[in-house]
Motif scaffolding. Sequence first.
Motif, short mmCIF file in Angstrom:
data_model
loop_
_atom_site.label_atom_id
_atom_site.label_comp_id
_atom_site.label_asym_id
_atom_site.label_seq_id
_atom_site.Cartn_x
_atom_site.Cartn_y
_atom_site.Cartn_z
N GLU A 1 4.06 -3.27 -8.82
CA GLU A 1 4.49 -4.40 -7.99
C GLU A 1 5.11 -3.92 -6.68
OE1 GLU A 1 7.54 -8.25 -8.16
OE2 GLU A 1 6.93 -7.24 -10.01
N ASP A 2 6.01 -2.94 -6.77
CA ASP A 2 6.64 -2.42 -5.56
C ASP A 2 5.63 -1.67 -4.69
OD1 ASP A 2 9.04 -3.48 -6.34
OD2 ASP A 2 9.91 -1.57 -6.98
N ALA A 3 4.67 -1.00 -5.34
CA ALA A 3 3.65 -0.27 -4.59
C ALA A 3 2.80 -1.21 -3.75
CB ALA A 3 2.77 0.53 -5.54
N ILE A 4 2.43 -2.35 -4.30
CA ILE A 4 1.63 -3.32 -3.54
C ILE A 4 2.47 -3.94 -2.43
CG2 ILE A 4 0.44 -5.54 -3.69
CD1 ILE A 4 -1.18 -3.16 -4.73
N ALA A 5 3.75 -4.23 -2.71
CA ALA A 5 4.62 -4.79 -1.68
C ALA A 5 4.79 -3.81 -0.52
CB ALA A 5 5.97 -5.14 -2.28
N PHE A 6 4.95 -2.52 -0.83
CA PHE A 6 5.10 -1.53 0.23
C PHE A 6 3.80 -1.38 1.02
CE2 PHE A 6 5.49 3.06 1.60
CZ PHE A 6 6.42 2.80 2.61
N ALA A 7 2.66 -1.44 0.32
CA ALA A 7 1.38 -1.39 1.02
C ALA A 7 1.25 -2.54 2.01
CB ALA A 7 0.22 -1.42 0.02
N SER A 8 1.71 -3.72 1.61
CA SER A 8 1.66 -4.87 2.50
C SER A 8 2.58 -4.67 3.71
CB SER A 8 2.07 -6.14 1.74
OG SER A 8 2.03 -7.27 2.58
N THR A 9 3.76 -4.11 3.47
CA THR A 9 4.71 -3.91 4.57
C THR A 9 4.20 -2.91 5.58
OG1 THR A 9 6.64 -4.52 3.25
CG2 THR A 9 7.03 -3.11 5.13
N PHE A 10 3.72 -1.74 5.13
CA PHE A 10 3.28 -0.77 6.13
C PHE A 10 1.99 -1.22 6.80
CE2 PHE A 10 1.57 1.73 2.33
CZ PHE A 10 0.22 1.68 2.65
N THR A 11 1.20 -2.03 6.11
CA THR A 11 0.01 -2.58 6.77
C THR A 11 0.41 -3.57 7.85
OG1 THR A 11 -1.28 -2.27 4.74
CG2 THR A 11 -2.21 -3.72 6.41
N ASP A 12 1.45 -4.37 7.60
CA ASP A 12 1.99 -5.26 8.63
C ASP A 12 2.37 -4.47 9.88
OD1 ASP A 12 1.82 -7.80 7.53
OD2 ASP A 12 3.77 -7.67 6.53
#
Length: 368
Positions: A164-175
């Motif tokens: 869950e945290d891995a996907i959230a971090f992927a979304s943040t750095f993609t932003d």
Amino acid sequence: MRAGFLGIALCALGALGAPSLPRGAQGLPKRDQKAFSFPLSDGFPNIDGNSSALQAIQAQAHGTLPNGPLPTSIADVSAIVWSLIAFNELFEVAYFSSLISNITGNVHGYEIGSTAASGVVLNALQTVQAQEKLHALGANGILKAAGRKTISPCEYVFPVDNFEDAIAFASTFTDIVLGTLQEAQTNFGLDGDAEFIGLVGSVIGQEGEQNGFYRSIGQPSRVPSSQPFLTASAGIFALSTLHQMVVVPGSCPDTIPIPVLDALNVDTDKISPQTAEIQFSFHTNDTKLDTDNLSLVYINGQNLPLVEKLSNVNNHNGMVQFSAPFPYQHYQMDGLTLAAVTKSSGPFANASDVAGHALFGPGIIEVN
């Protein structure tokens, strides 16, 4: 004078001195992790053109590297931009390689659920991994063709230990990538390398497709698209985020002439979609730093940066804690918001302008 990528970088280098690694960071990497390092089993990033390894990557990526002629010369600004893009893409390959390995290796915390669900997620992530390999190879290919130094990977640790945290971090750095590529396009146009604008636009669209997927599987309550106009960022913020959160200090063989800021921590957890006072902190060794003359600046969407005063400032042995209003409701601050502490109260024209005056940042806030 425009606040361009290279102009801001050189201005800030002159003001701040050589880039330095941050003294602290929000979401600190799990330092007990074993550092991730290249090469991968297919030899990446050392992939020869027309090799079977490249053909396999392209098949997994559902497309090929662009086959048009590469420029034999590029502007100095463009060289810095492509170096940063290559630097980021190498990190992304590392990140998704690690995430895929954790899922397929049944590492605790990375269990997805049913076999069908796992298959869907892995297929998507393996495709993304291959696409990021092509992005990295393409950026370094442009640098090499133009007689510029290519970028080699660093070692990395990641601030997550579950899916869950891995996907959230992927979304943040993609932003942040999506915001930084906006600045890249602007500079390609202004500095005479306009042929790159469409190429980068194709990557922006591709990264946007990725982020819709991360948002949908990470938190089902989120819609795939966060904002009508995505938040702008700057190369200084992108490079600072990577050095603060994932790069192992001293592991990078190449230096990019862009400053690395000291970290600005967002200390308030789970910021809600409402106007509220939120807490920040940063660490400084500057005993003469006058916090009365500092400002907190928010960047959200394509709006002009918002400037707030620091309140309730407490400086204890160089750890500076303060609060500032987060004016969510007045400005509808959904999606990514970047925060920075600046030595100026503005007004600021854009994210690049803020980055050129920043001392600490970026603080990262995600709402909805």
